[in-house]
Design an enzyme around this catalytic site. Structure first.
Site, mmCIF file in Angstrom:
data_model
loop_
_atom_site.group_PDB
_atom_site.id
_atom_site.type_symbol
_atom_site.label_atom_id
_atom_site.label_comp_id
_atom_site.label_asym_id
_atom_site.label_seq_id
_atom_site.Cartn_x
_atom_site.Cartn_y
_atom_site.Cartn_z
ATOM 1 N N GLY A 33 0.343 19.178 -4.161
ATOM 2 C CA GLY A 33 0.295 18.014 -5.018
ATOM 3 C C GLY A 33 -0.849 17.278 -4.406
ATOM 4 O O GLY A 33 -2.154 17.153 -4.969
ATOM 5 N N CYS A 81 2.014 -11.704 -1.576
ATOM 6 C CA CYS A 81 2.742 -12.532 -0.649
ATOM 7 C C CYS A 81 3.686 -11.708 0.363
ATOM 8 O O CYS A 81 4.779 -11.904 0.689
ATOM 9 C CB CYS A 81 3.653 -13.366 -1.174
ATOM 10 S SG CYS A 81 2.630 -14.536 -2.116
#
Length: 447
Positions: free
Chosen positions: A301, A370
């Protein structure tokens, strides 16, 4: 302002030019800036905004061909099944399928994507430790090439479903060889404490049990020892040697073994680390499994798709902290989570020619989420970048968009395929409205 923190890596980072030299589908044009094939990345950003994923069709074709060529050179005739989890974009799957790749899938969604991309069911392998009854039914209804069973319990599930449907499931048994691939702890899959496969010592009894169950045709064995393997092919040789011994044991018991699935995991050099080549992998397979008279398959992959993709992102601002400089991008860990999850290193290259050649200074390159973990690089050499400047995060074609989320209610980024001097949008940017679609407020909250 205090002096910036020093670069954290003990060795100097590769230069921008050195990074591009190893990635032939990328180059710096003195006027147009950083190019993917014959398309300026700045043009893609202007057309589709940032952050935006860009994939090189040429790189995908070349890398798949290189792997296929290495297997052919070793006279293995092995089938290549692209690991869809690395990049499930339909355009990517269609392109690879056109070049002869099958698909390795681990969910109903991936199976449906592979079929929608035109990959024949006869070239699809279904792996994964937790296939649901619905997924097993779909795999049998589609009549895929094989299901890789990972436990005795799953074998019983497949038998029950296949019998109820009047089907016969072609099943390979995935074994766990207890081999340490020396990769990141979160992506190792071949050690005894990992959740994958059954202990190789238990395989003969379970394989014999499979032969006696209704609805099951045992067709072989499978293994996958981990992802991003860069420490040579020694672990492959060990694992495949165990697999060869298992095949001989099963045949000695009068059991048929037609196929061996060698898995994937071949690593790529994100920085400048050495990584084994397709030829080395082919050599390991040939030396251990090449004389058994079985059909062989591999499931790459990352090796195919990783270097083919970049994440193009804009600078929001530079923030001068008390002890360090921060370059804040409009991409974040919800887009590319690998640095936060795996402490992964990705090359980060300015797109504009002037920025590419400007003096460097250490900075932390971060996103706006955040979380302190929303950091792409610490102490990385990068020029002073004005707001709206573009940078490209390299080697993001595998486990990039595929692992994206909408954390902090951030829409998923657009995806673009580049082919020569053409580029096309292959996945639209998610809209703010789409983020809210499907959510409902109970009536009683408005009462």
């Amino acid at each position: 302002m205090a002096a910036p923190a020093p670069l954290l890596h003990p060795d100097p980072d590769p230069s921008f030019a050195e990074l591009l030299a190893l990635r032939p589908h990328l180059r710096m044009d003195p006027l147009a800036g950083l190019m993917m094939e014959e398309v300026p990345l700045a043009r893609i950003a202007a057309a589709h905004g940032t952050p935006v994923w860009a994939y090189s069709a040429g790189a995908l074709r070349r890398r798949l061909a290189a792997l296929q060529g290495a297997l052919k050179e070793a006279r293995l005739g092995a089938q290549v099944h692209f690991a869809v989890k690395a990049n499930p974009n339909l355009a990517v799957l269609r392109l690879l399928g056109q070049q002869g790749a099958g698909a390795d899938v681990v969910s109903e969604g991936e199976l449906r994507a592979a079929r929608a991309a035109g990959i024949p069911a006869a070239h699809i392998v279904f792996s994964g430790v937790g296939k649901t009854l619905a997924e097993i039914r779909l795999a049998l209804a589609e009549d895929i090439q094989q299901i890789n069973a990972e436990s005795a319990e799953e074998v019983e599930m497949i038998s029950a479903v296949a019998t109820a449907m009047g089907r016969v499931a072609r099943v390979a048994l995935r074994v766990n060889p207890d081999v340490d691939a020396k990769t990141h702890a979160k992506i190792t899959t071949g050690k005894s404490e990992n959740k994958f496969g059954i202990a190789i010592g238990e395989a003969p009894a379970l394989y014999a049990r499979m032969s006696s169950l209704p609805g099951i045709q045992p067709i072989g064995v499978a293994v996958h020892i981990g992802s991003q393997i860069t420490a040579g092919v020694g672990a492959y040789r060990t694992a495949y040697g165990h697999l060869a011994d298992l095949v001989r044991t099963l045949r000695a018991q009068g059991l048929s073994v037609e196929r061996v699935d060698c898995g994937g995991g071949l690593g790529i050099p994100y920085r400048d680390e050495p990584a084994p080549s397709p030829a080395a992998l082919a050599g390991a397979i040939s030396a251990t499994l090449g004389n058994l008279g079985v059909e062989l398959m591999v499931e790459p992959g990352r090796w195919i798709a990783g270097p083919a993709g970049v994440l193009v992102t804009s600078v929001v601002l530079q923030k001068l902290g008390e002890a360090r400089r921060f370059v804040v991008l409009d991409a974040a860990m919800n887009d590319l989570v690998r640095p936060a999850m795996y402490e992964a290193w990705h090359g980060i290259v300015p797109v504009a020619p002037a920025d590419f050649a400007a003096p460097l200074a250490p900075a932390d390159i971060v996103g706006p989420i955040c979380e302190s973990g929303d950091t792409f690089a610490r102490g990385r050499g990068i020029p002073s970048l004005a707001p709206a400047s573009l940078v490209a995060i390299l080697d993001a074609g595998a486990y990039g968009a595929a692992m994206s989320s909408t954390y902090n209610s951030r829409p998923l980024a657009a995806e673009v395929l580049v082919d020569g001097d053409r580029f096309a949008l292959v996945r639209e940017r998610q809209t703010q409205e789409a983020l809210l679609a499907g959510q409902h407020v109970p009536e009683w909250l408005d009462a």
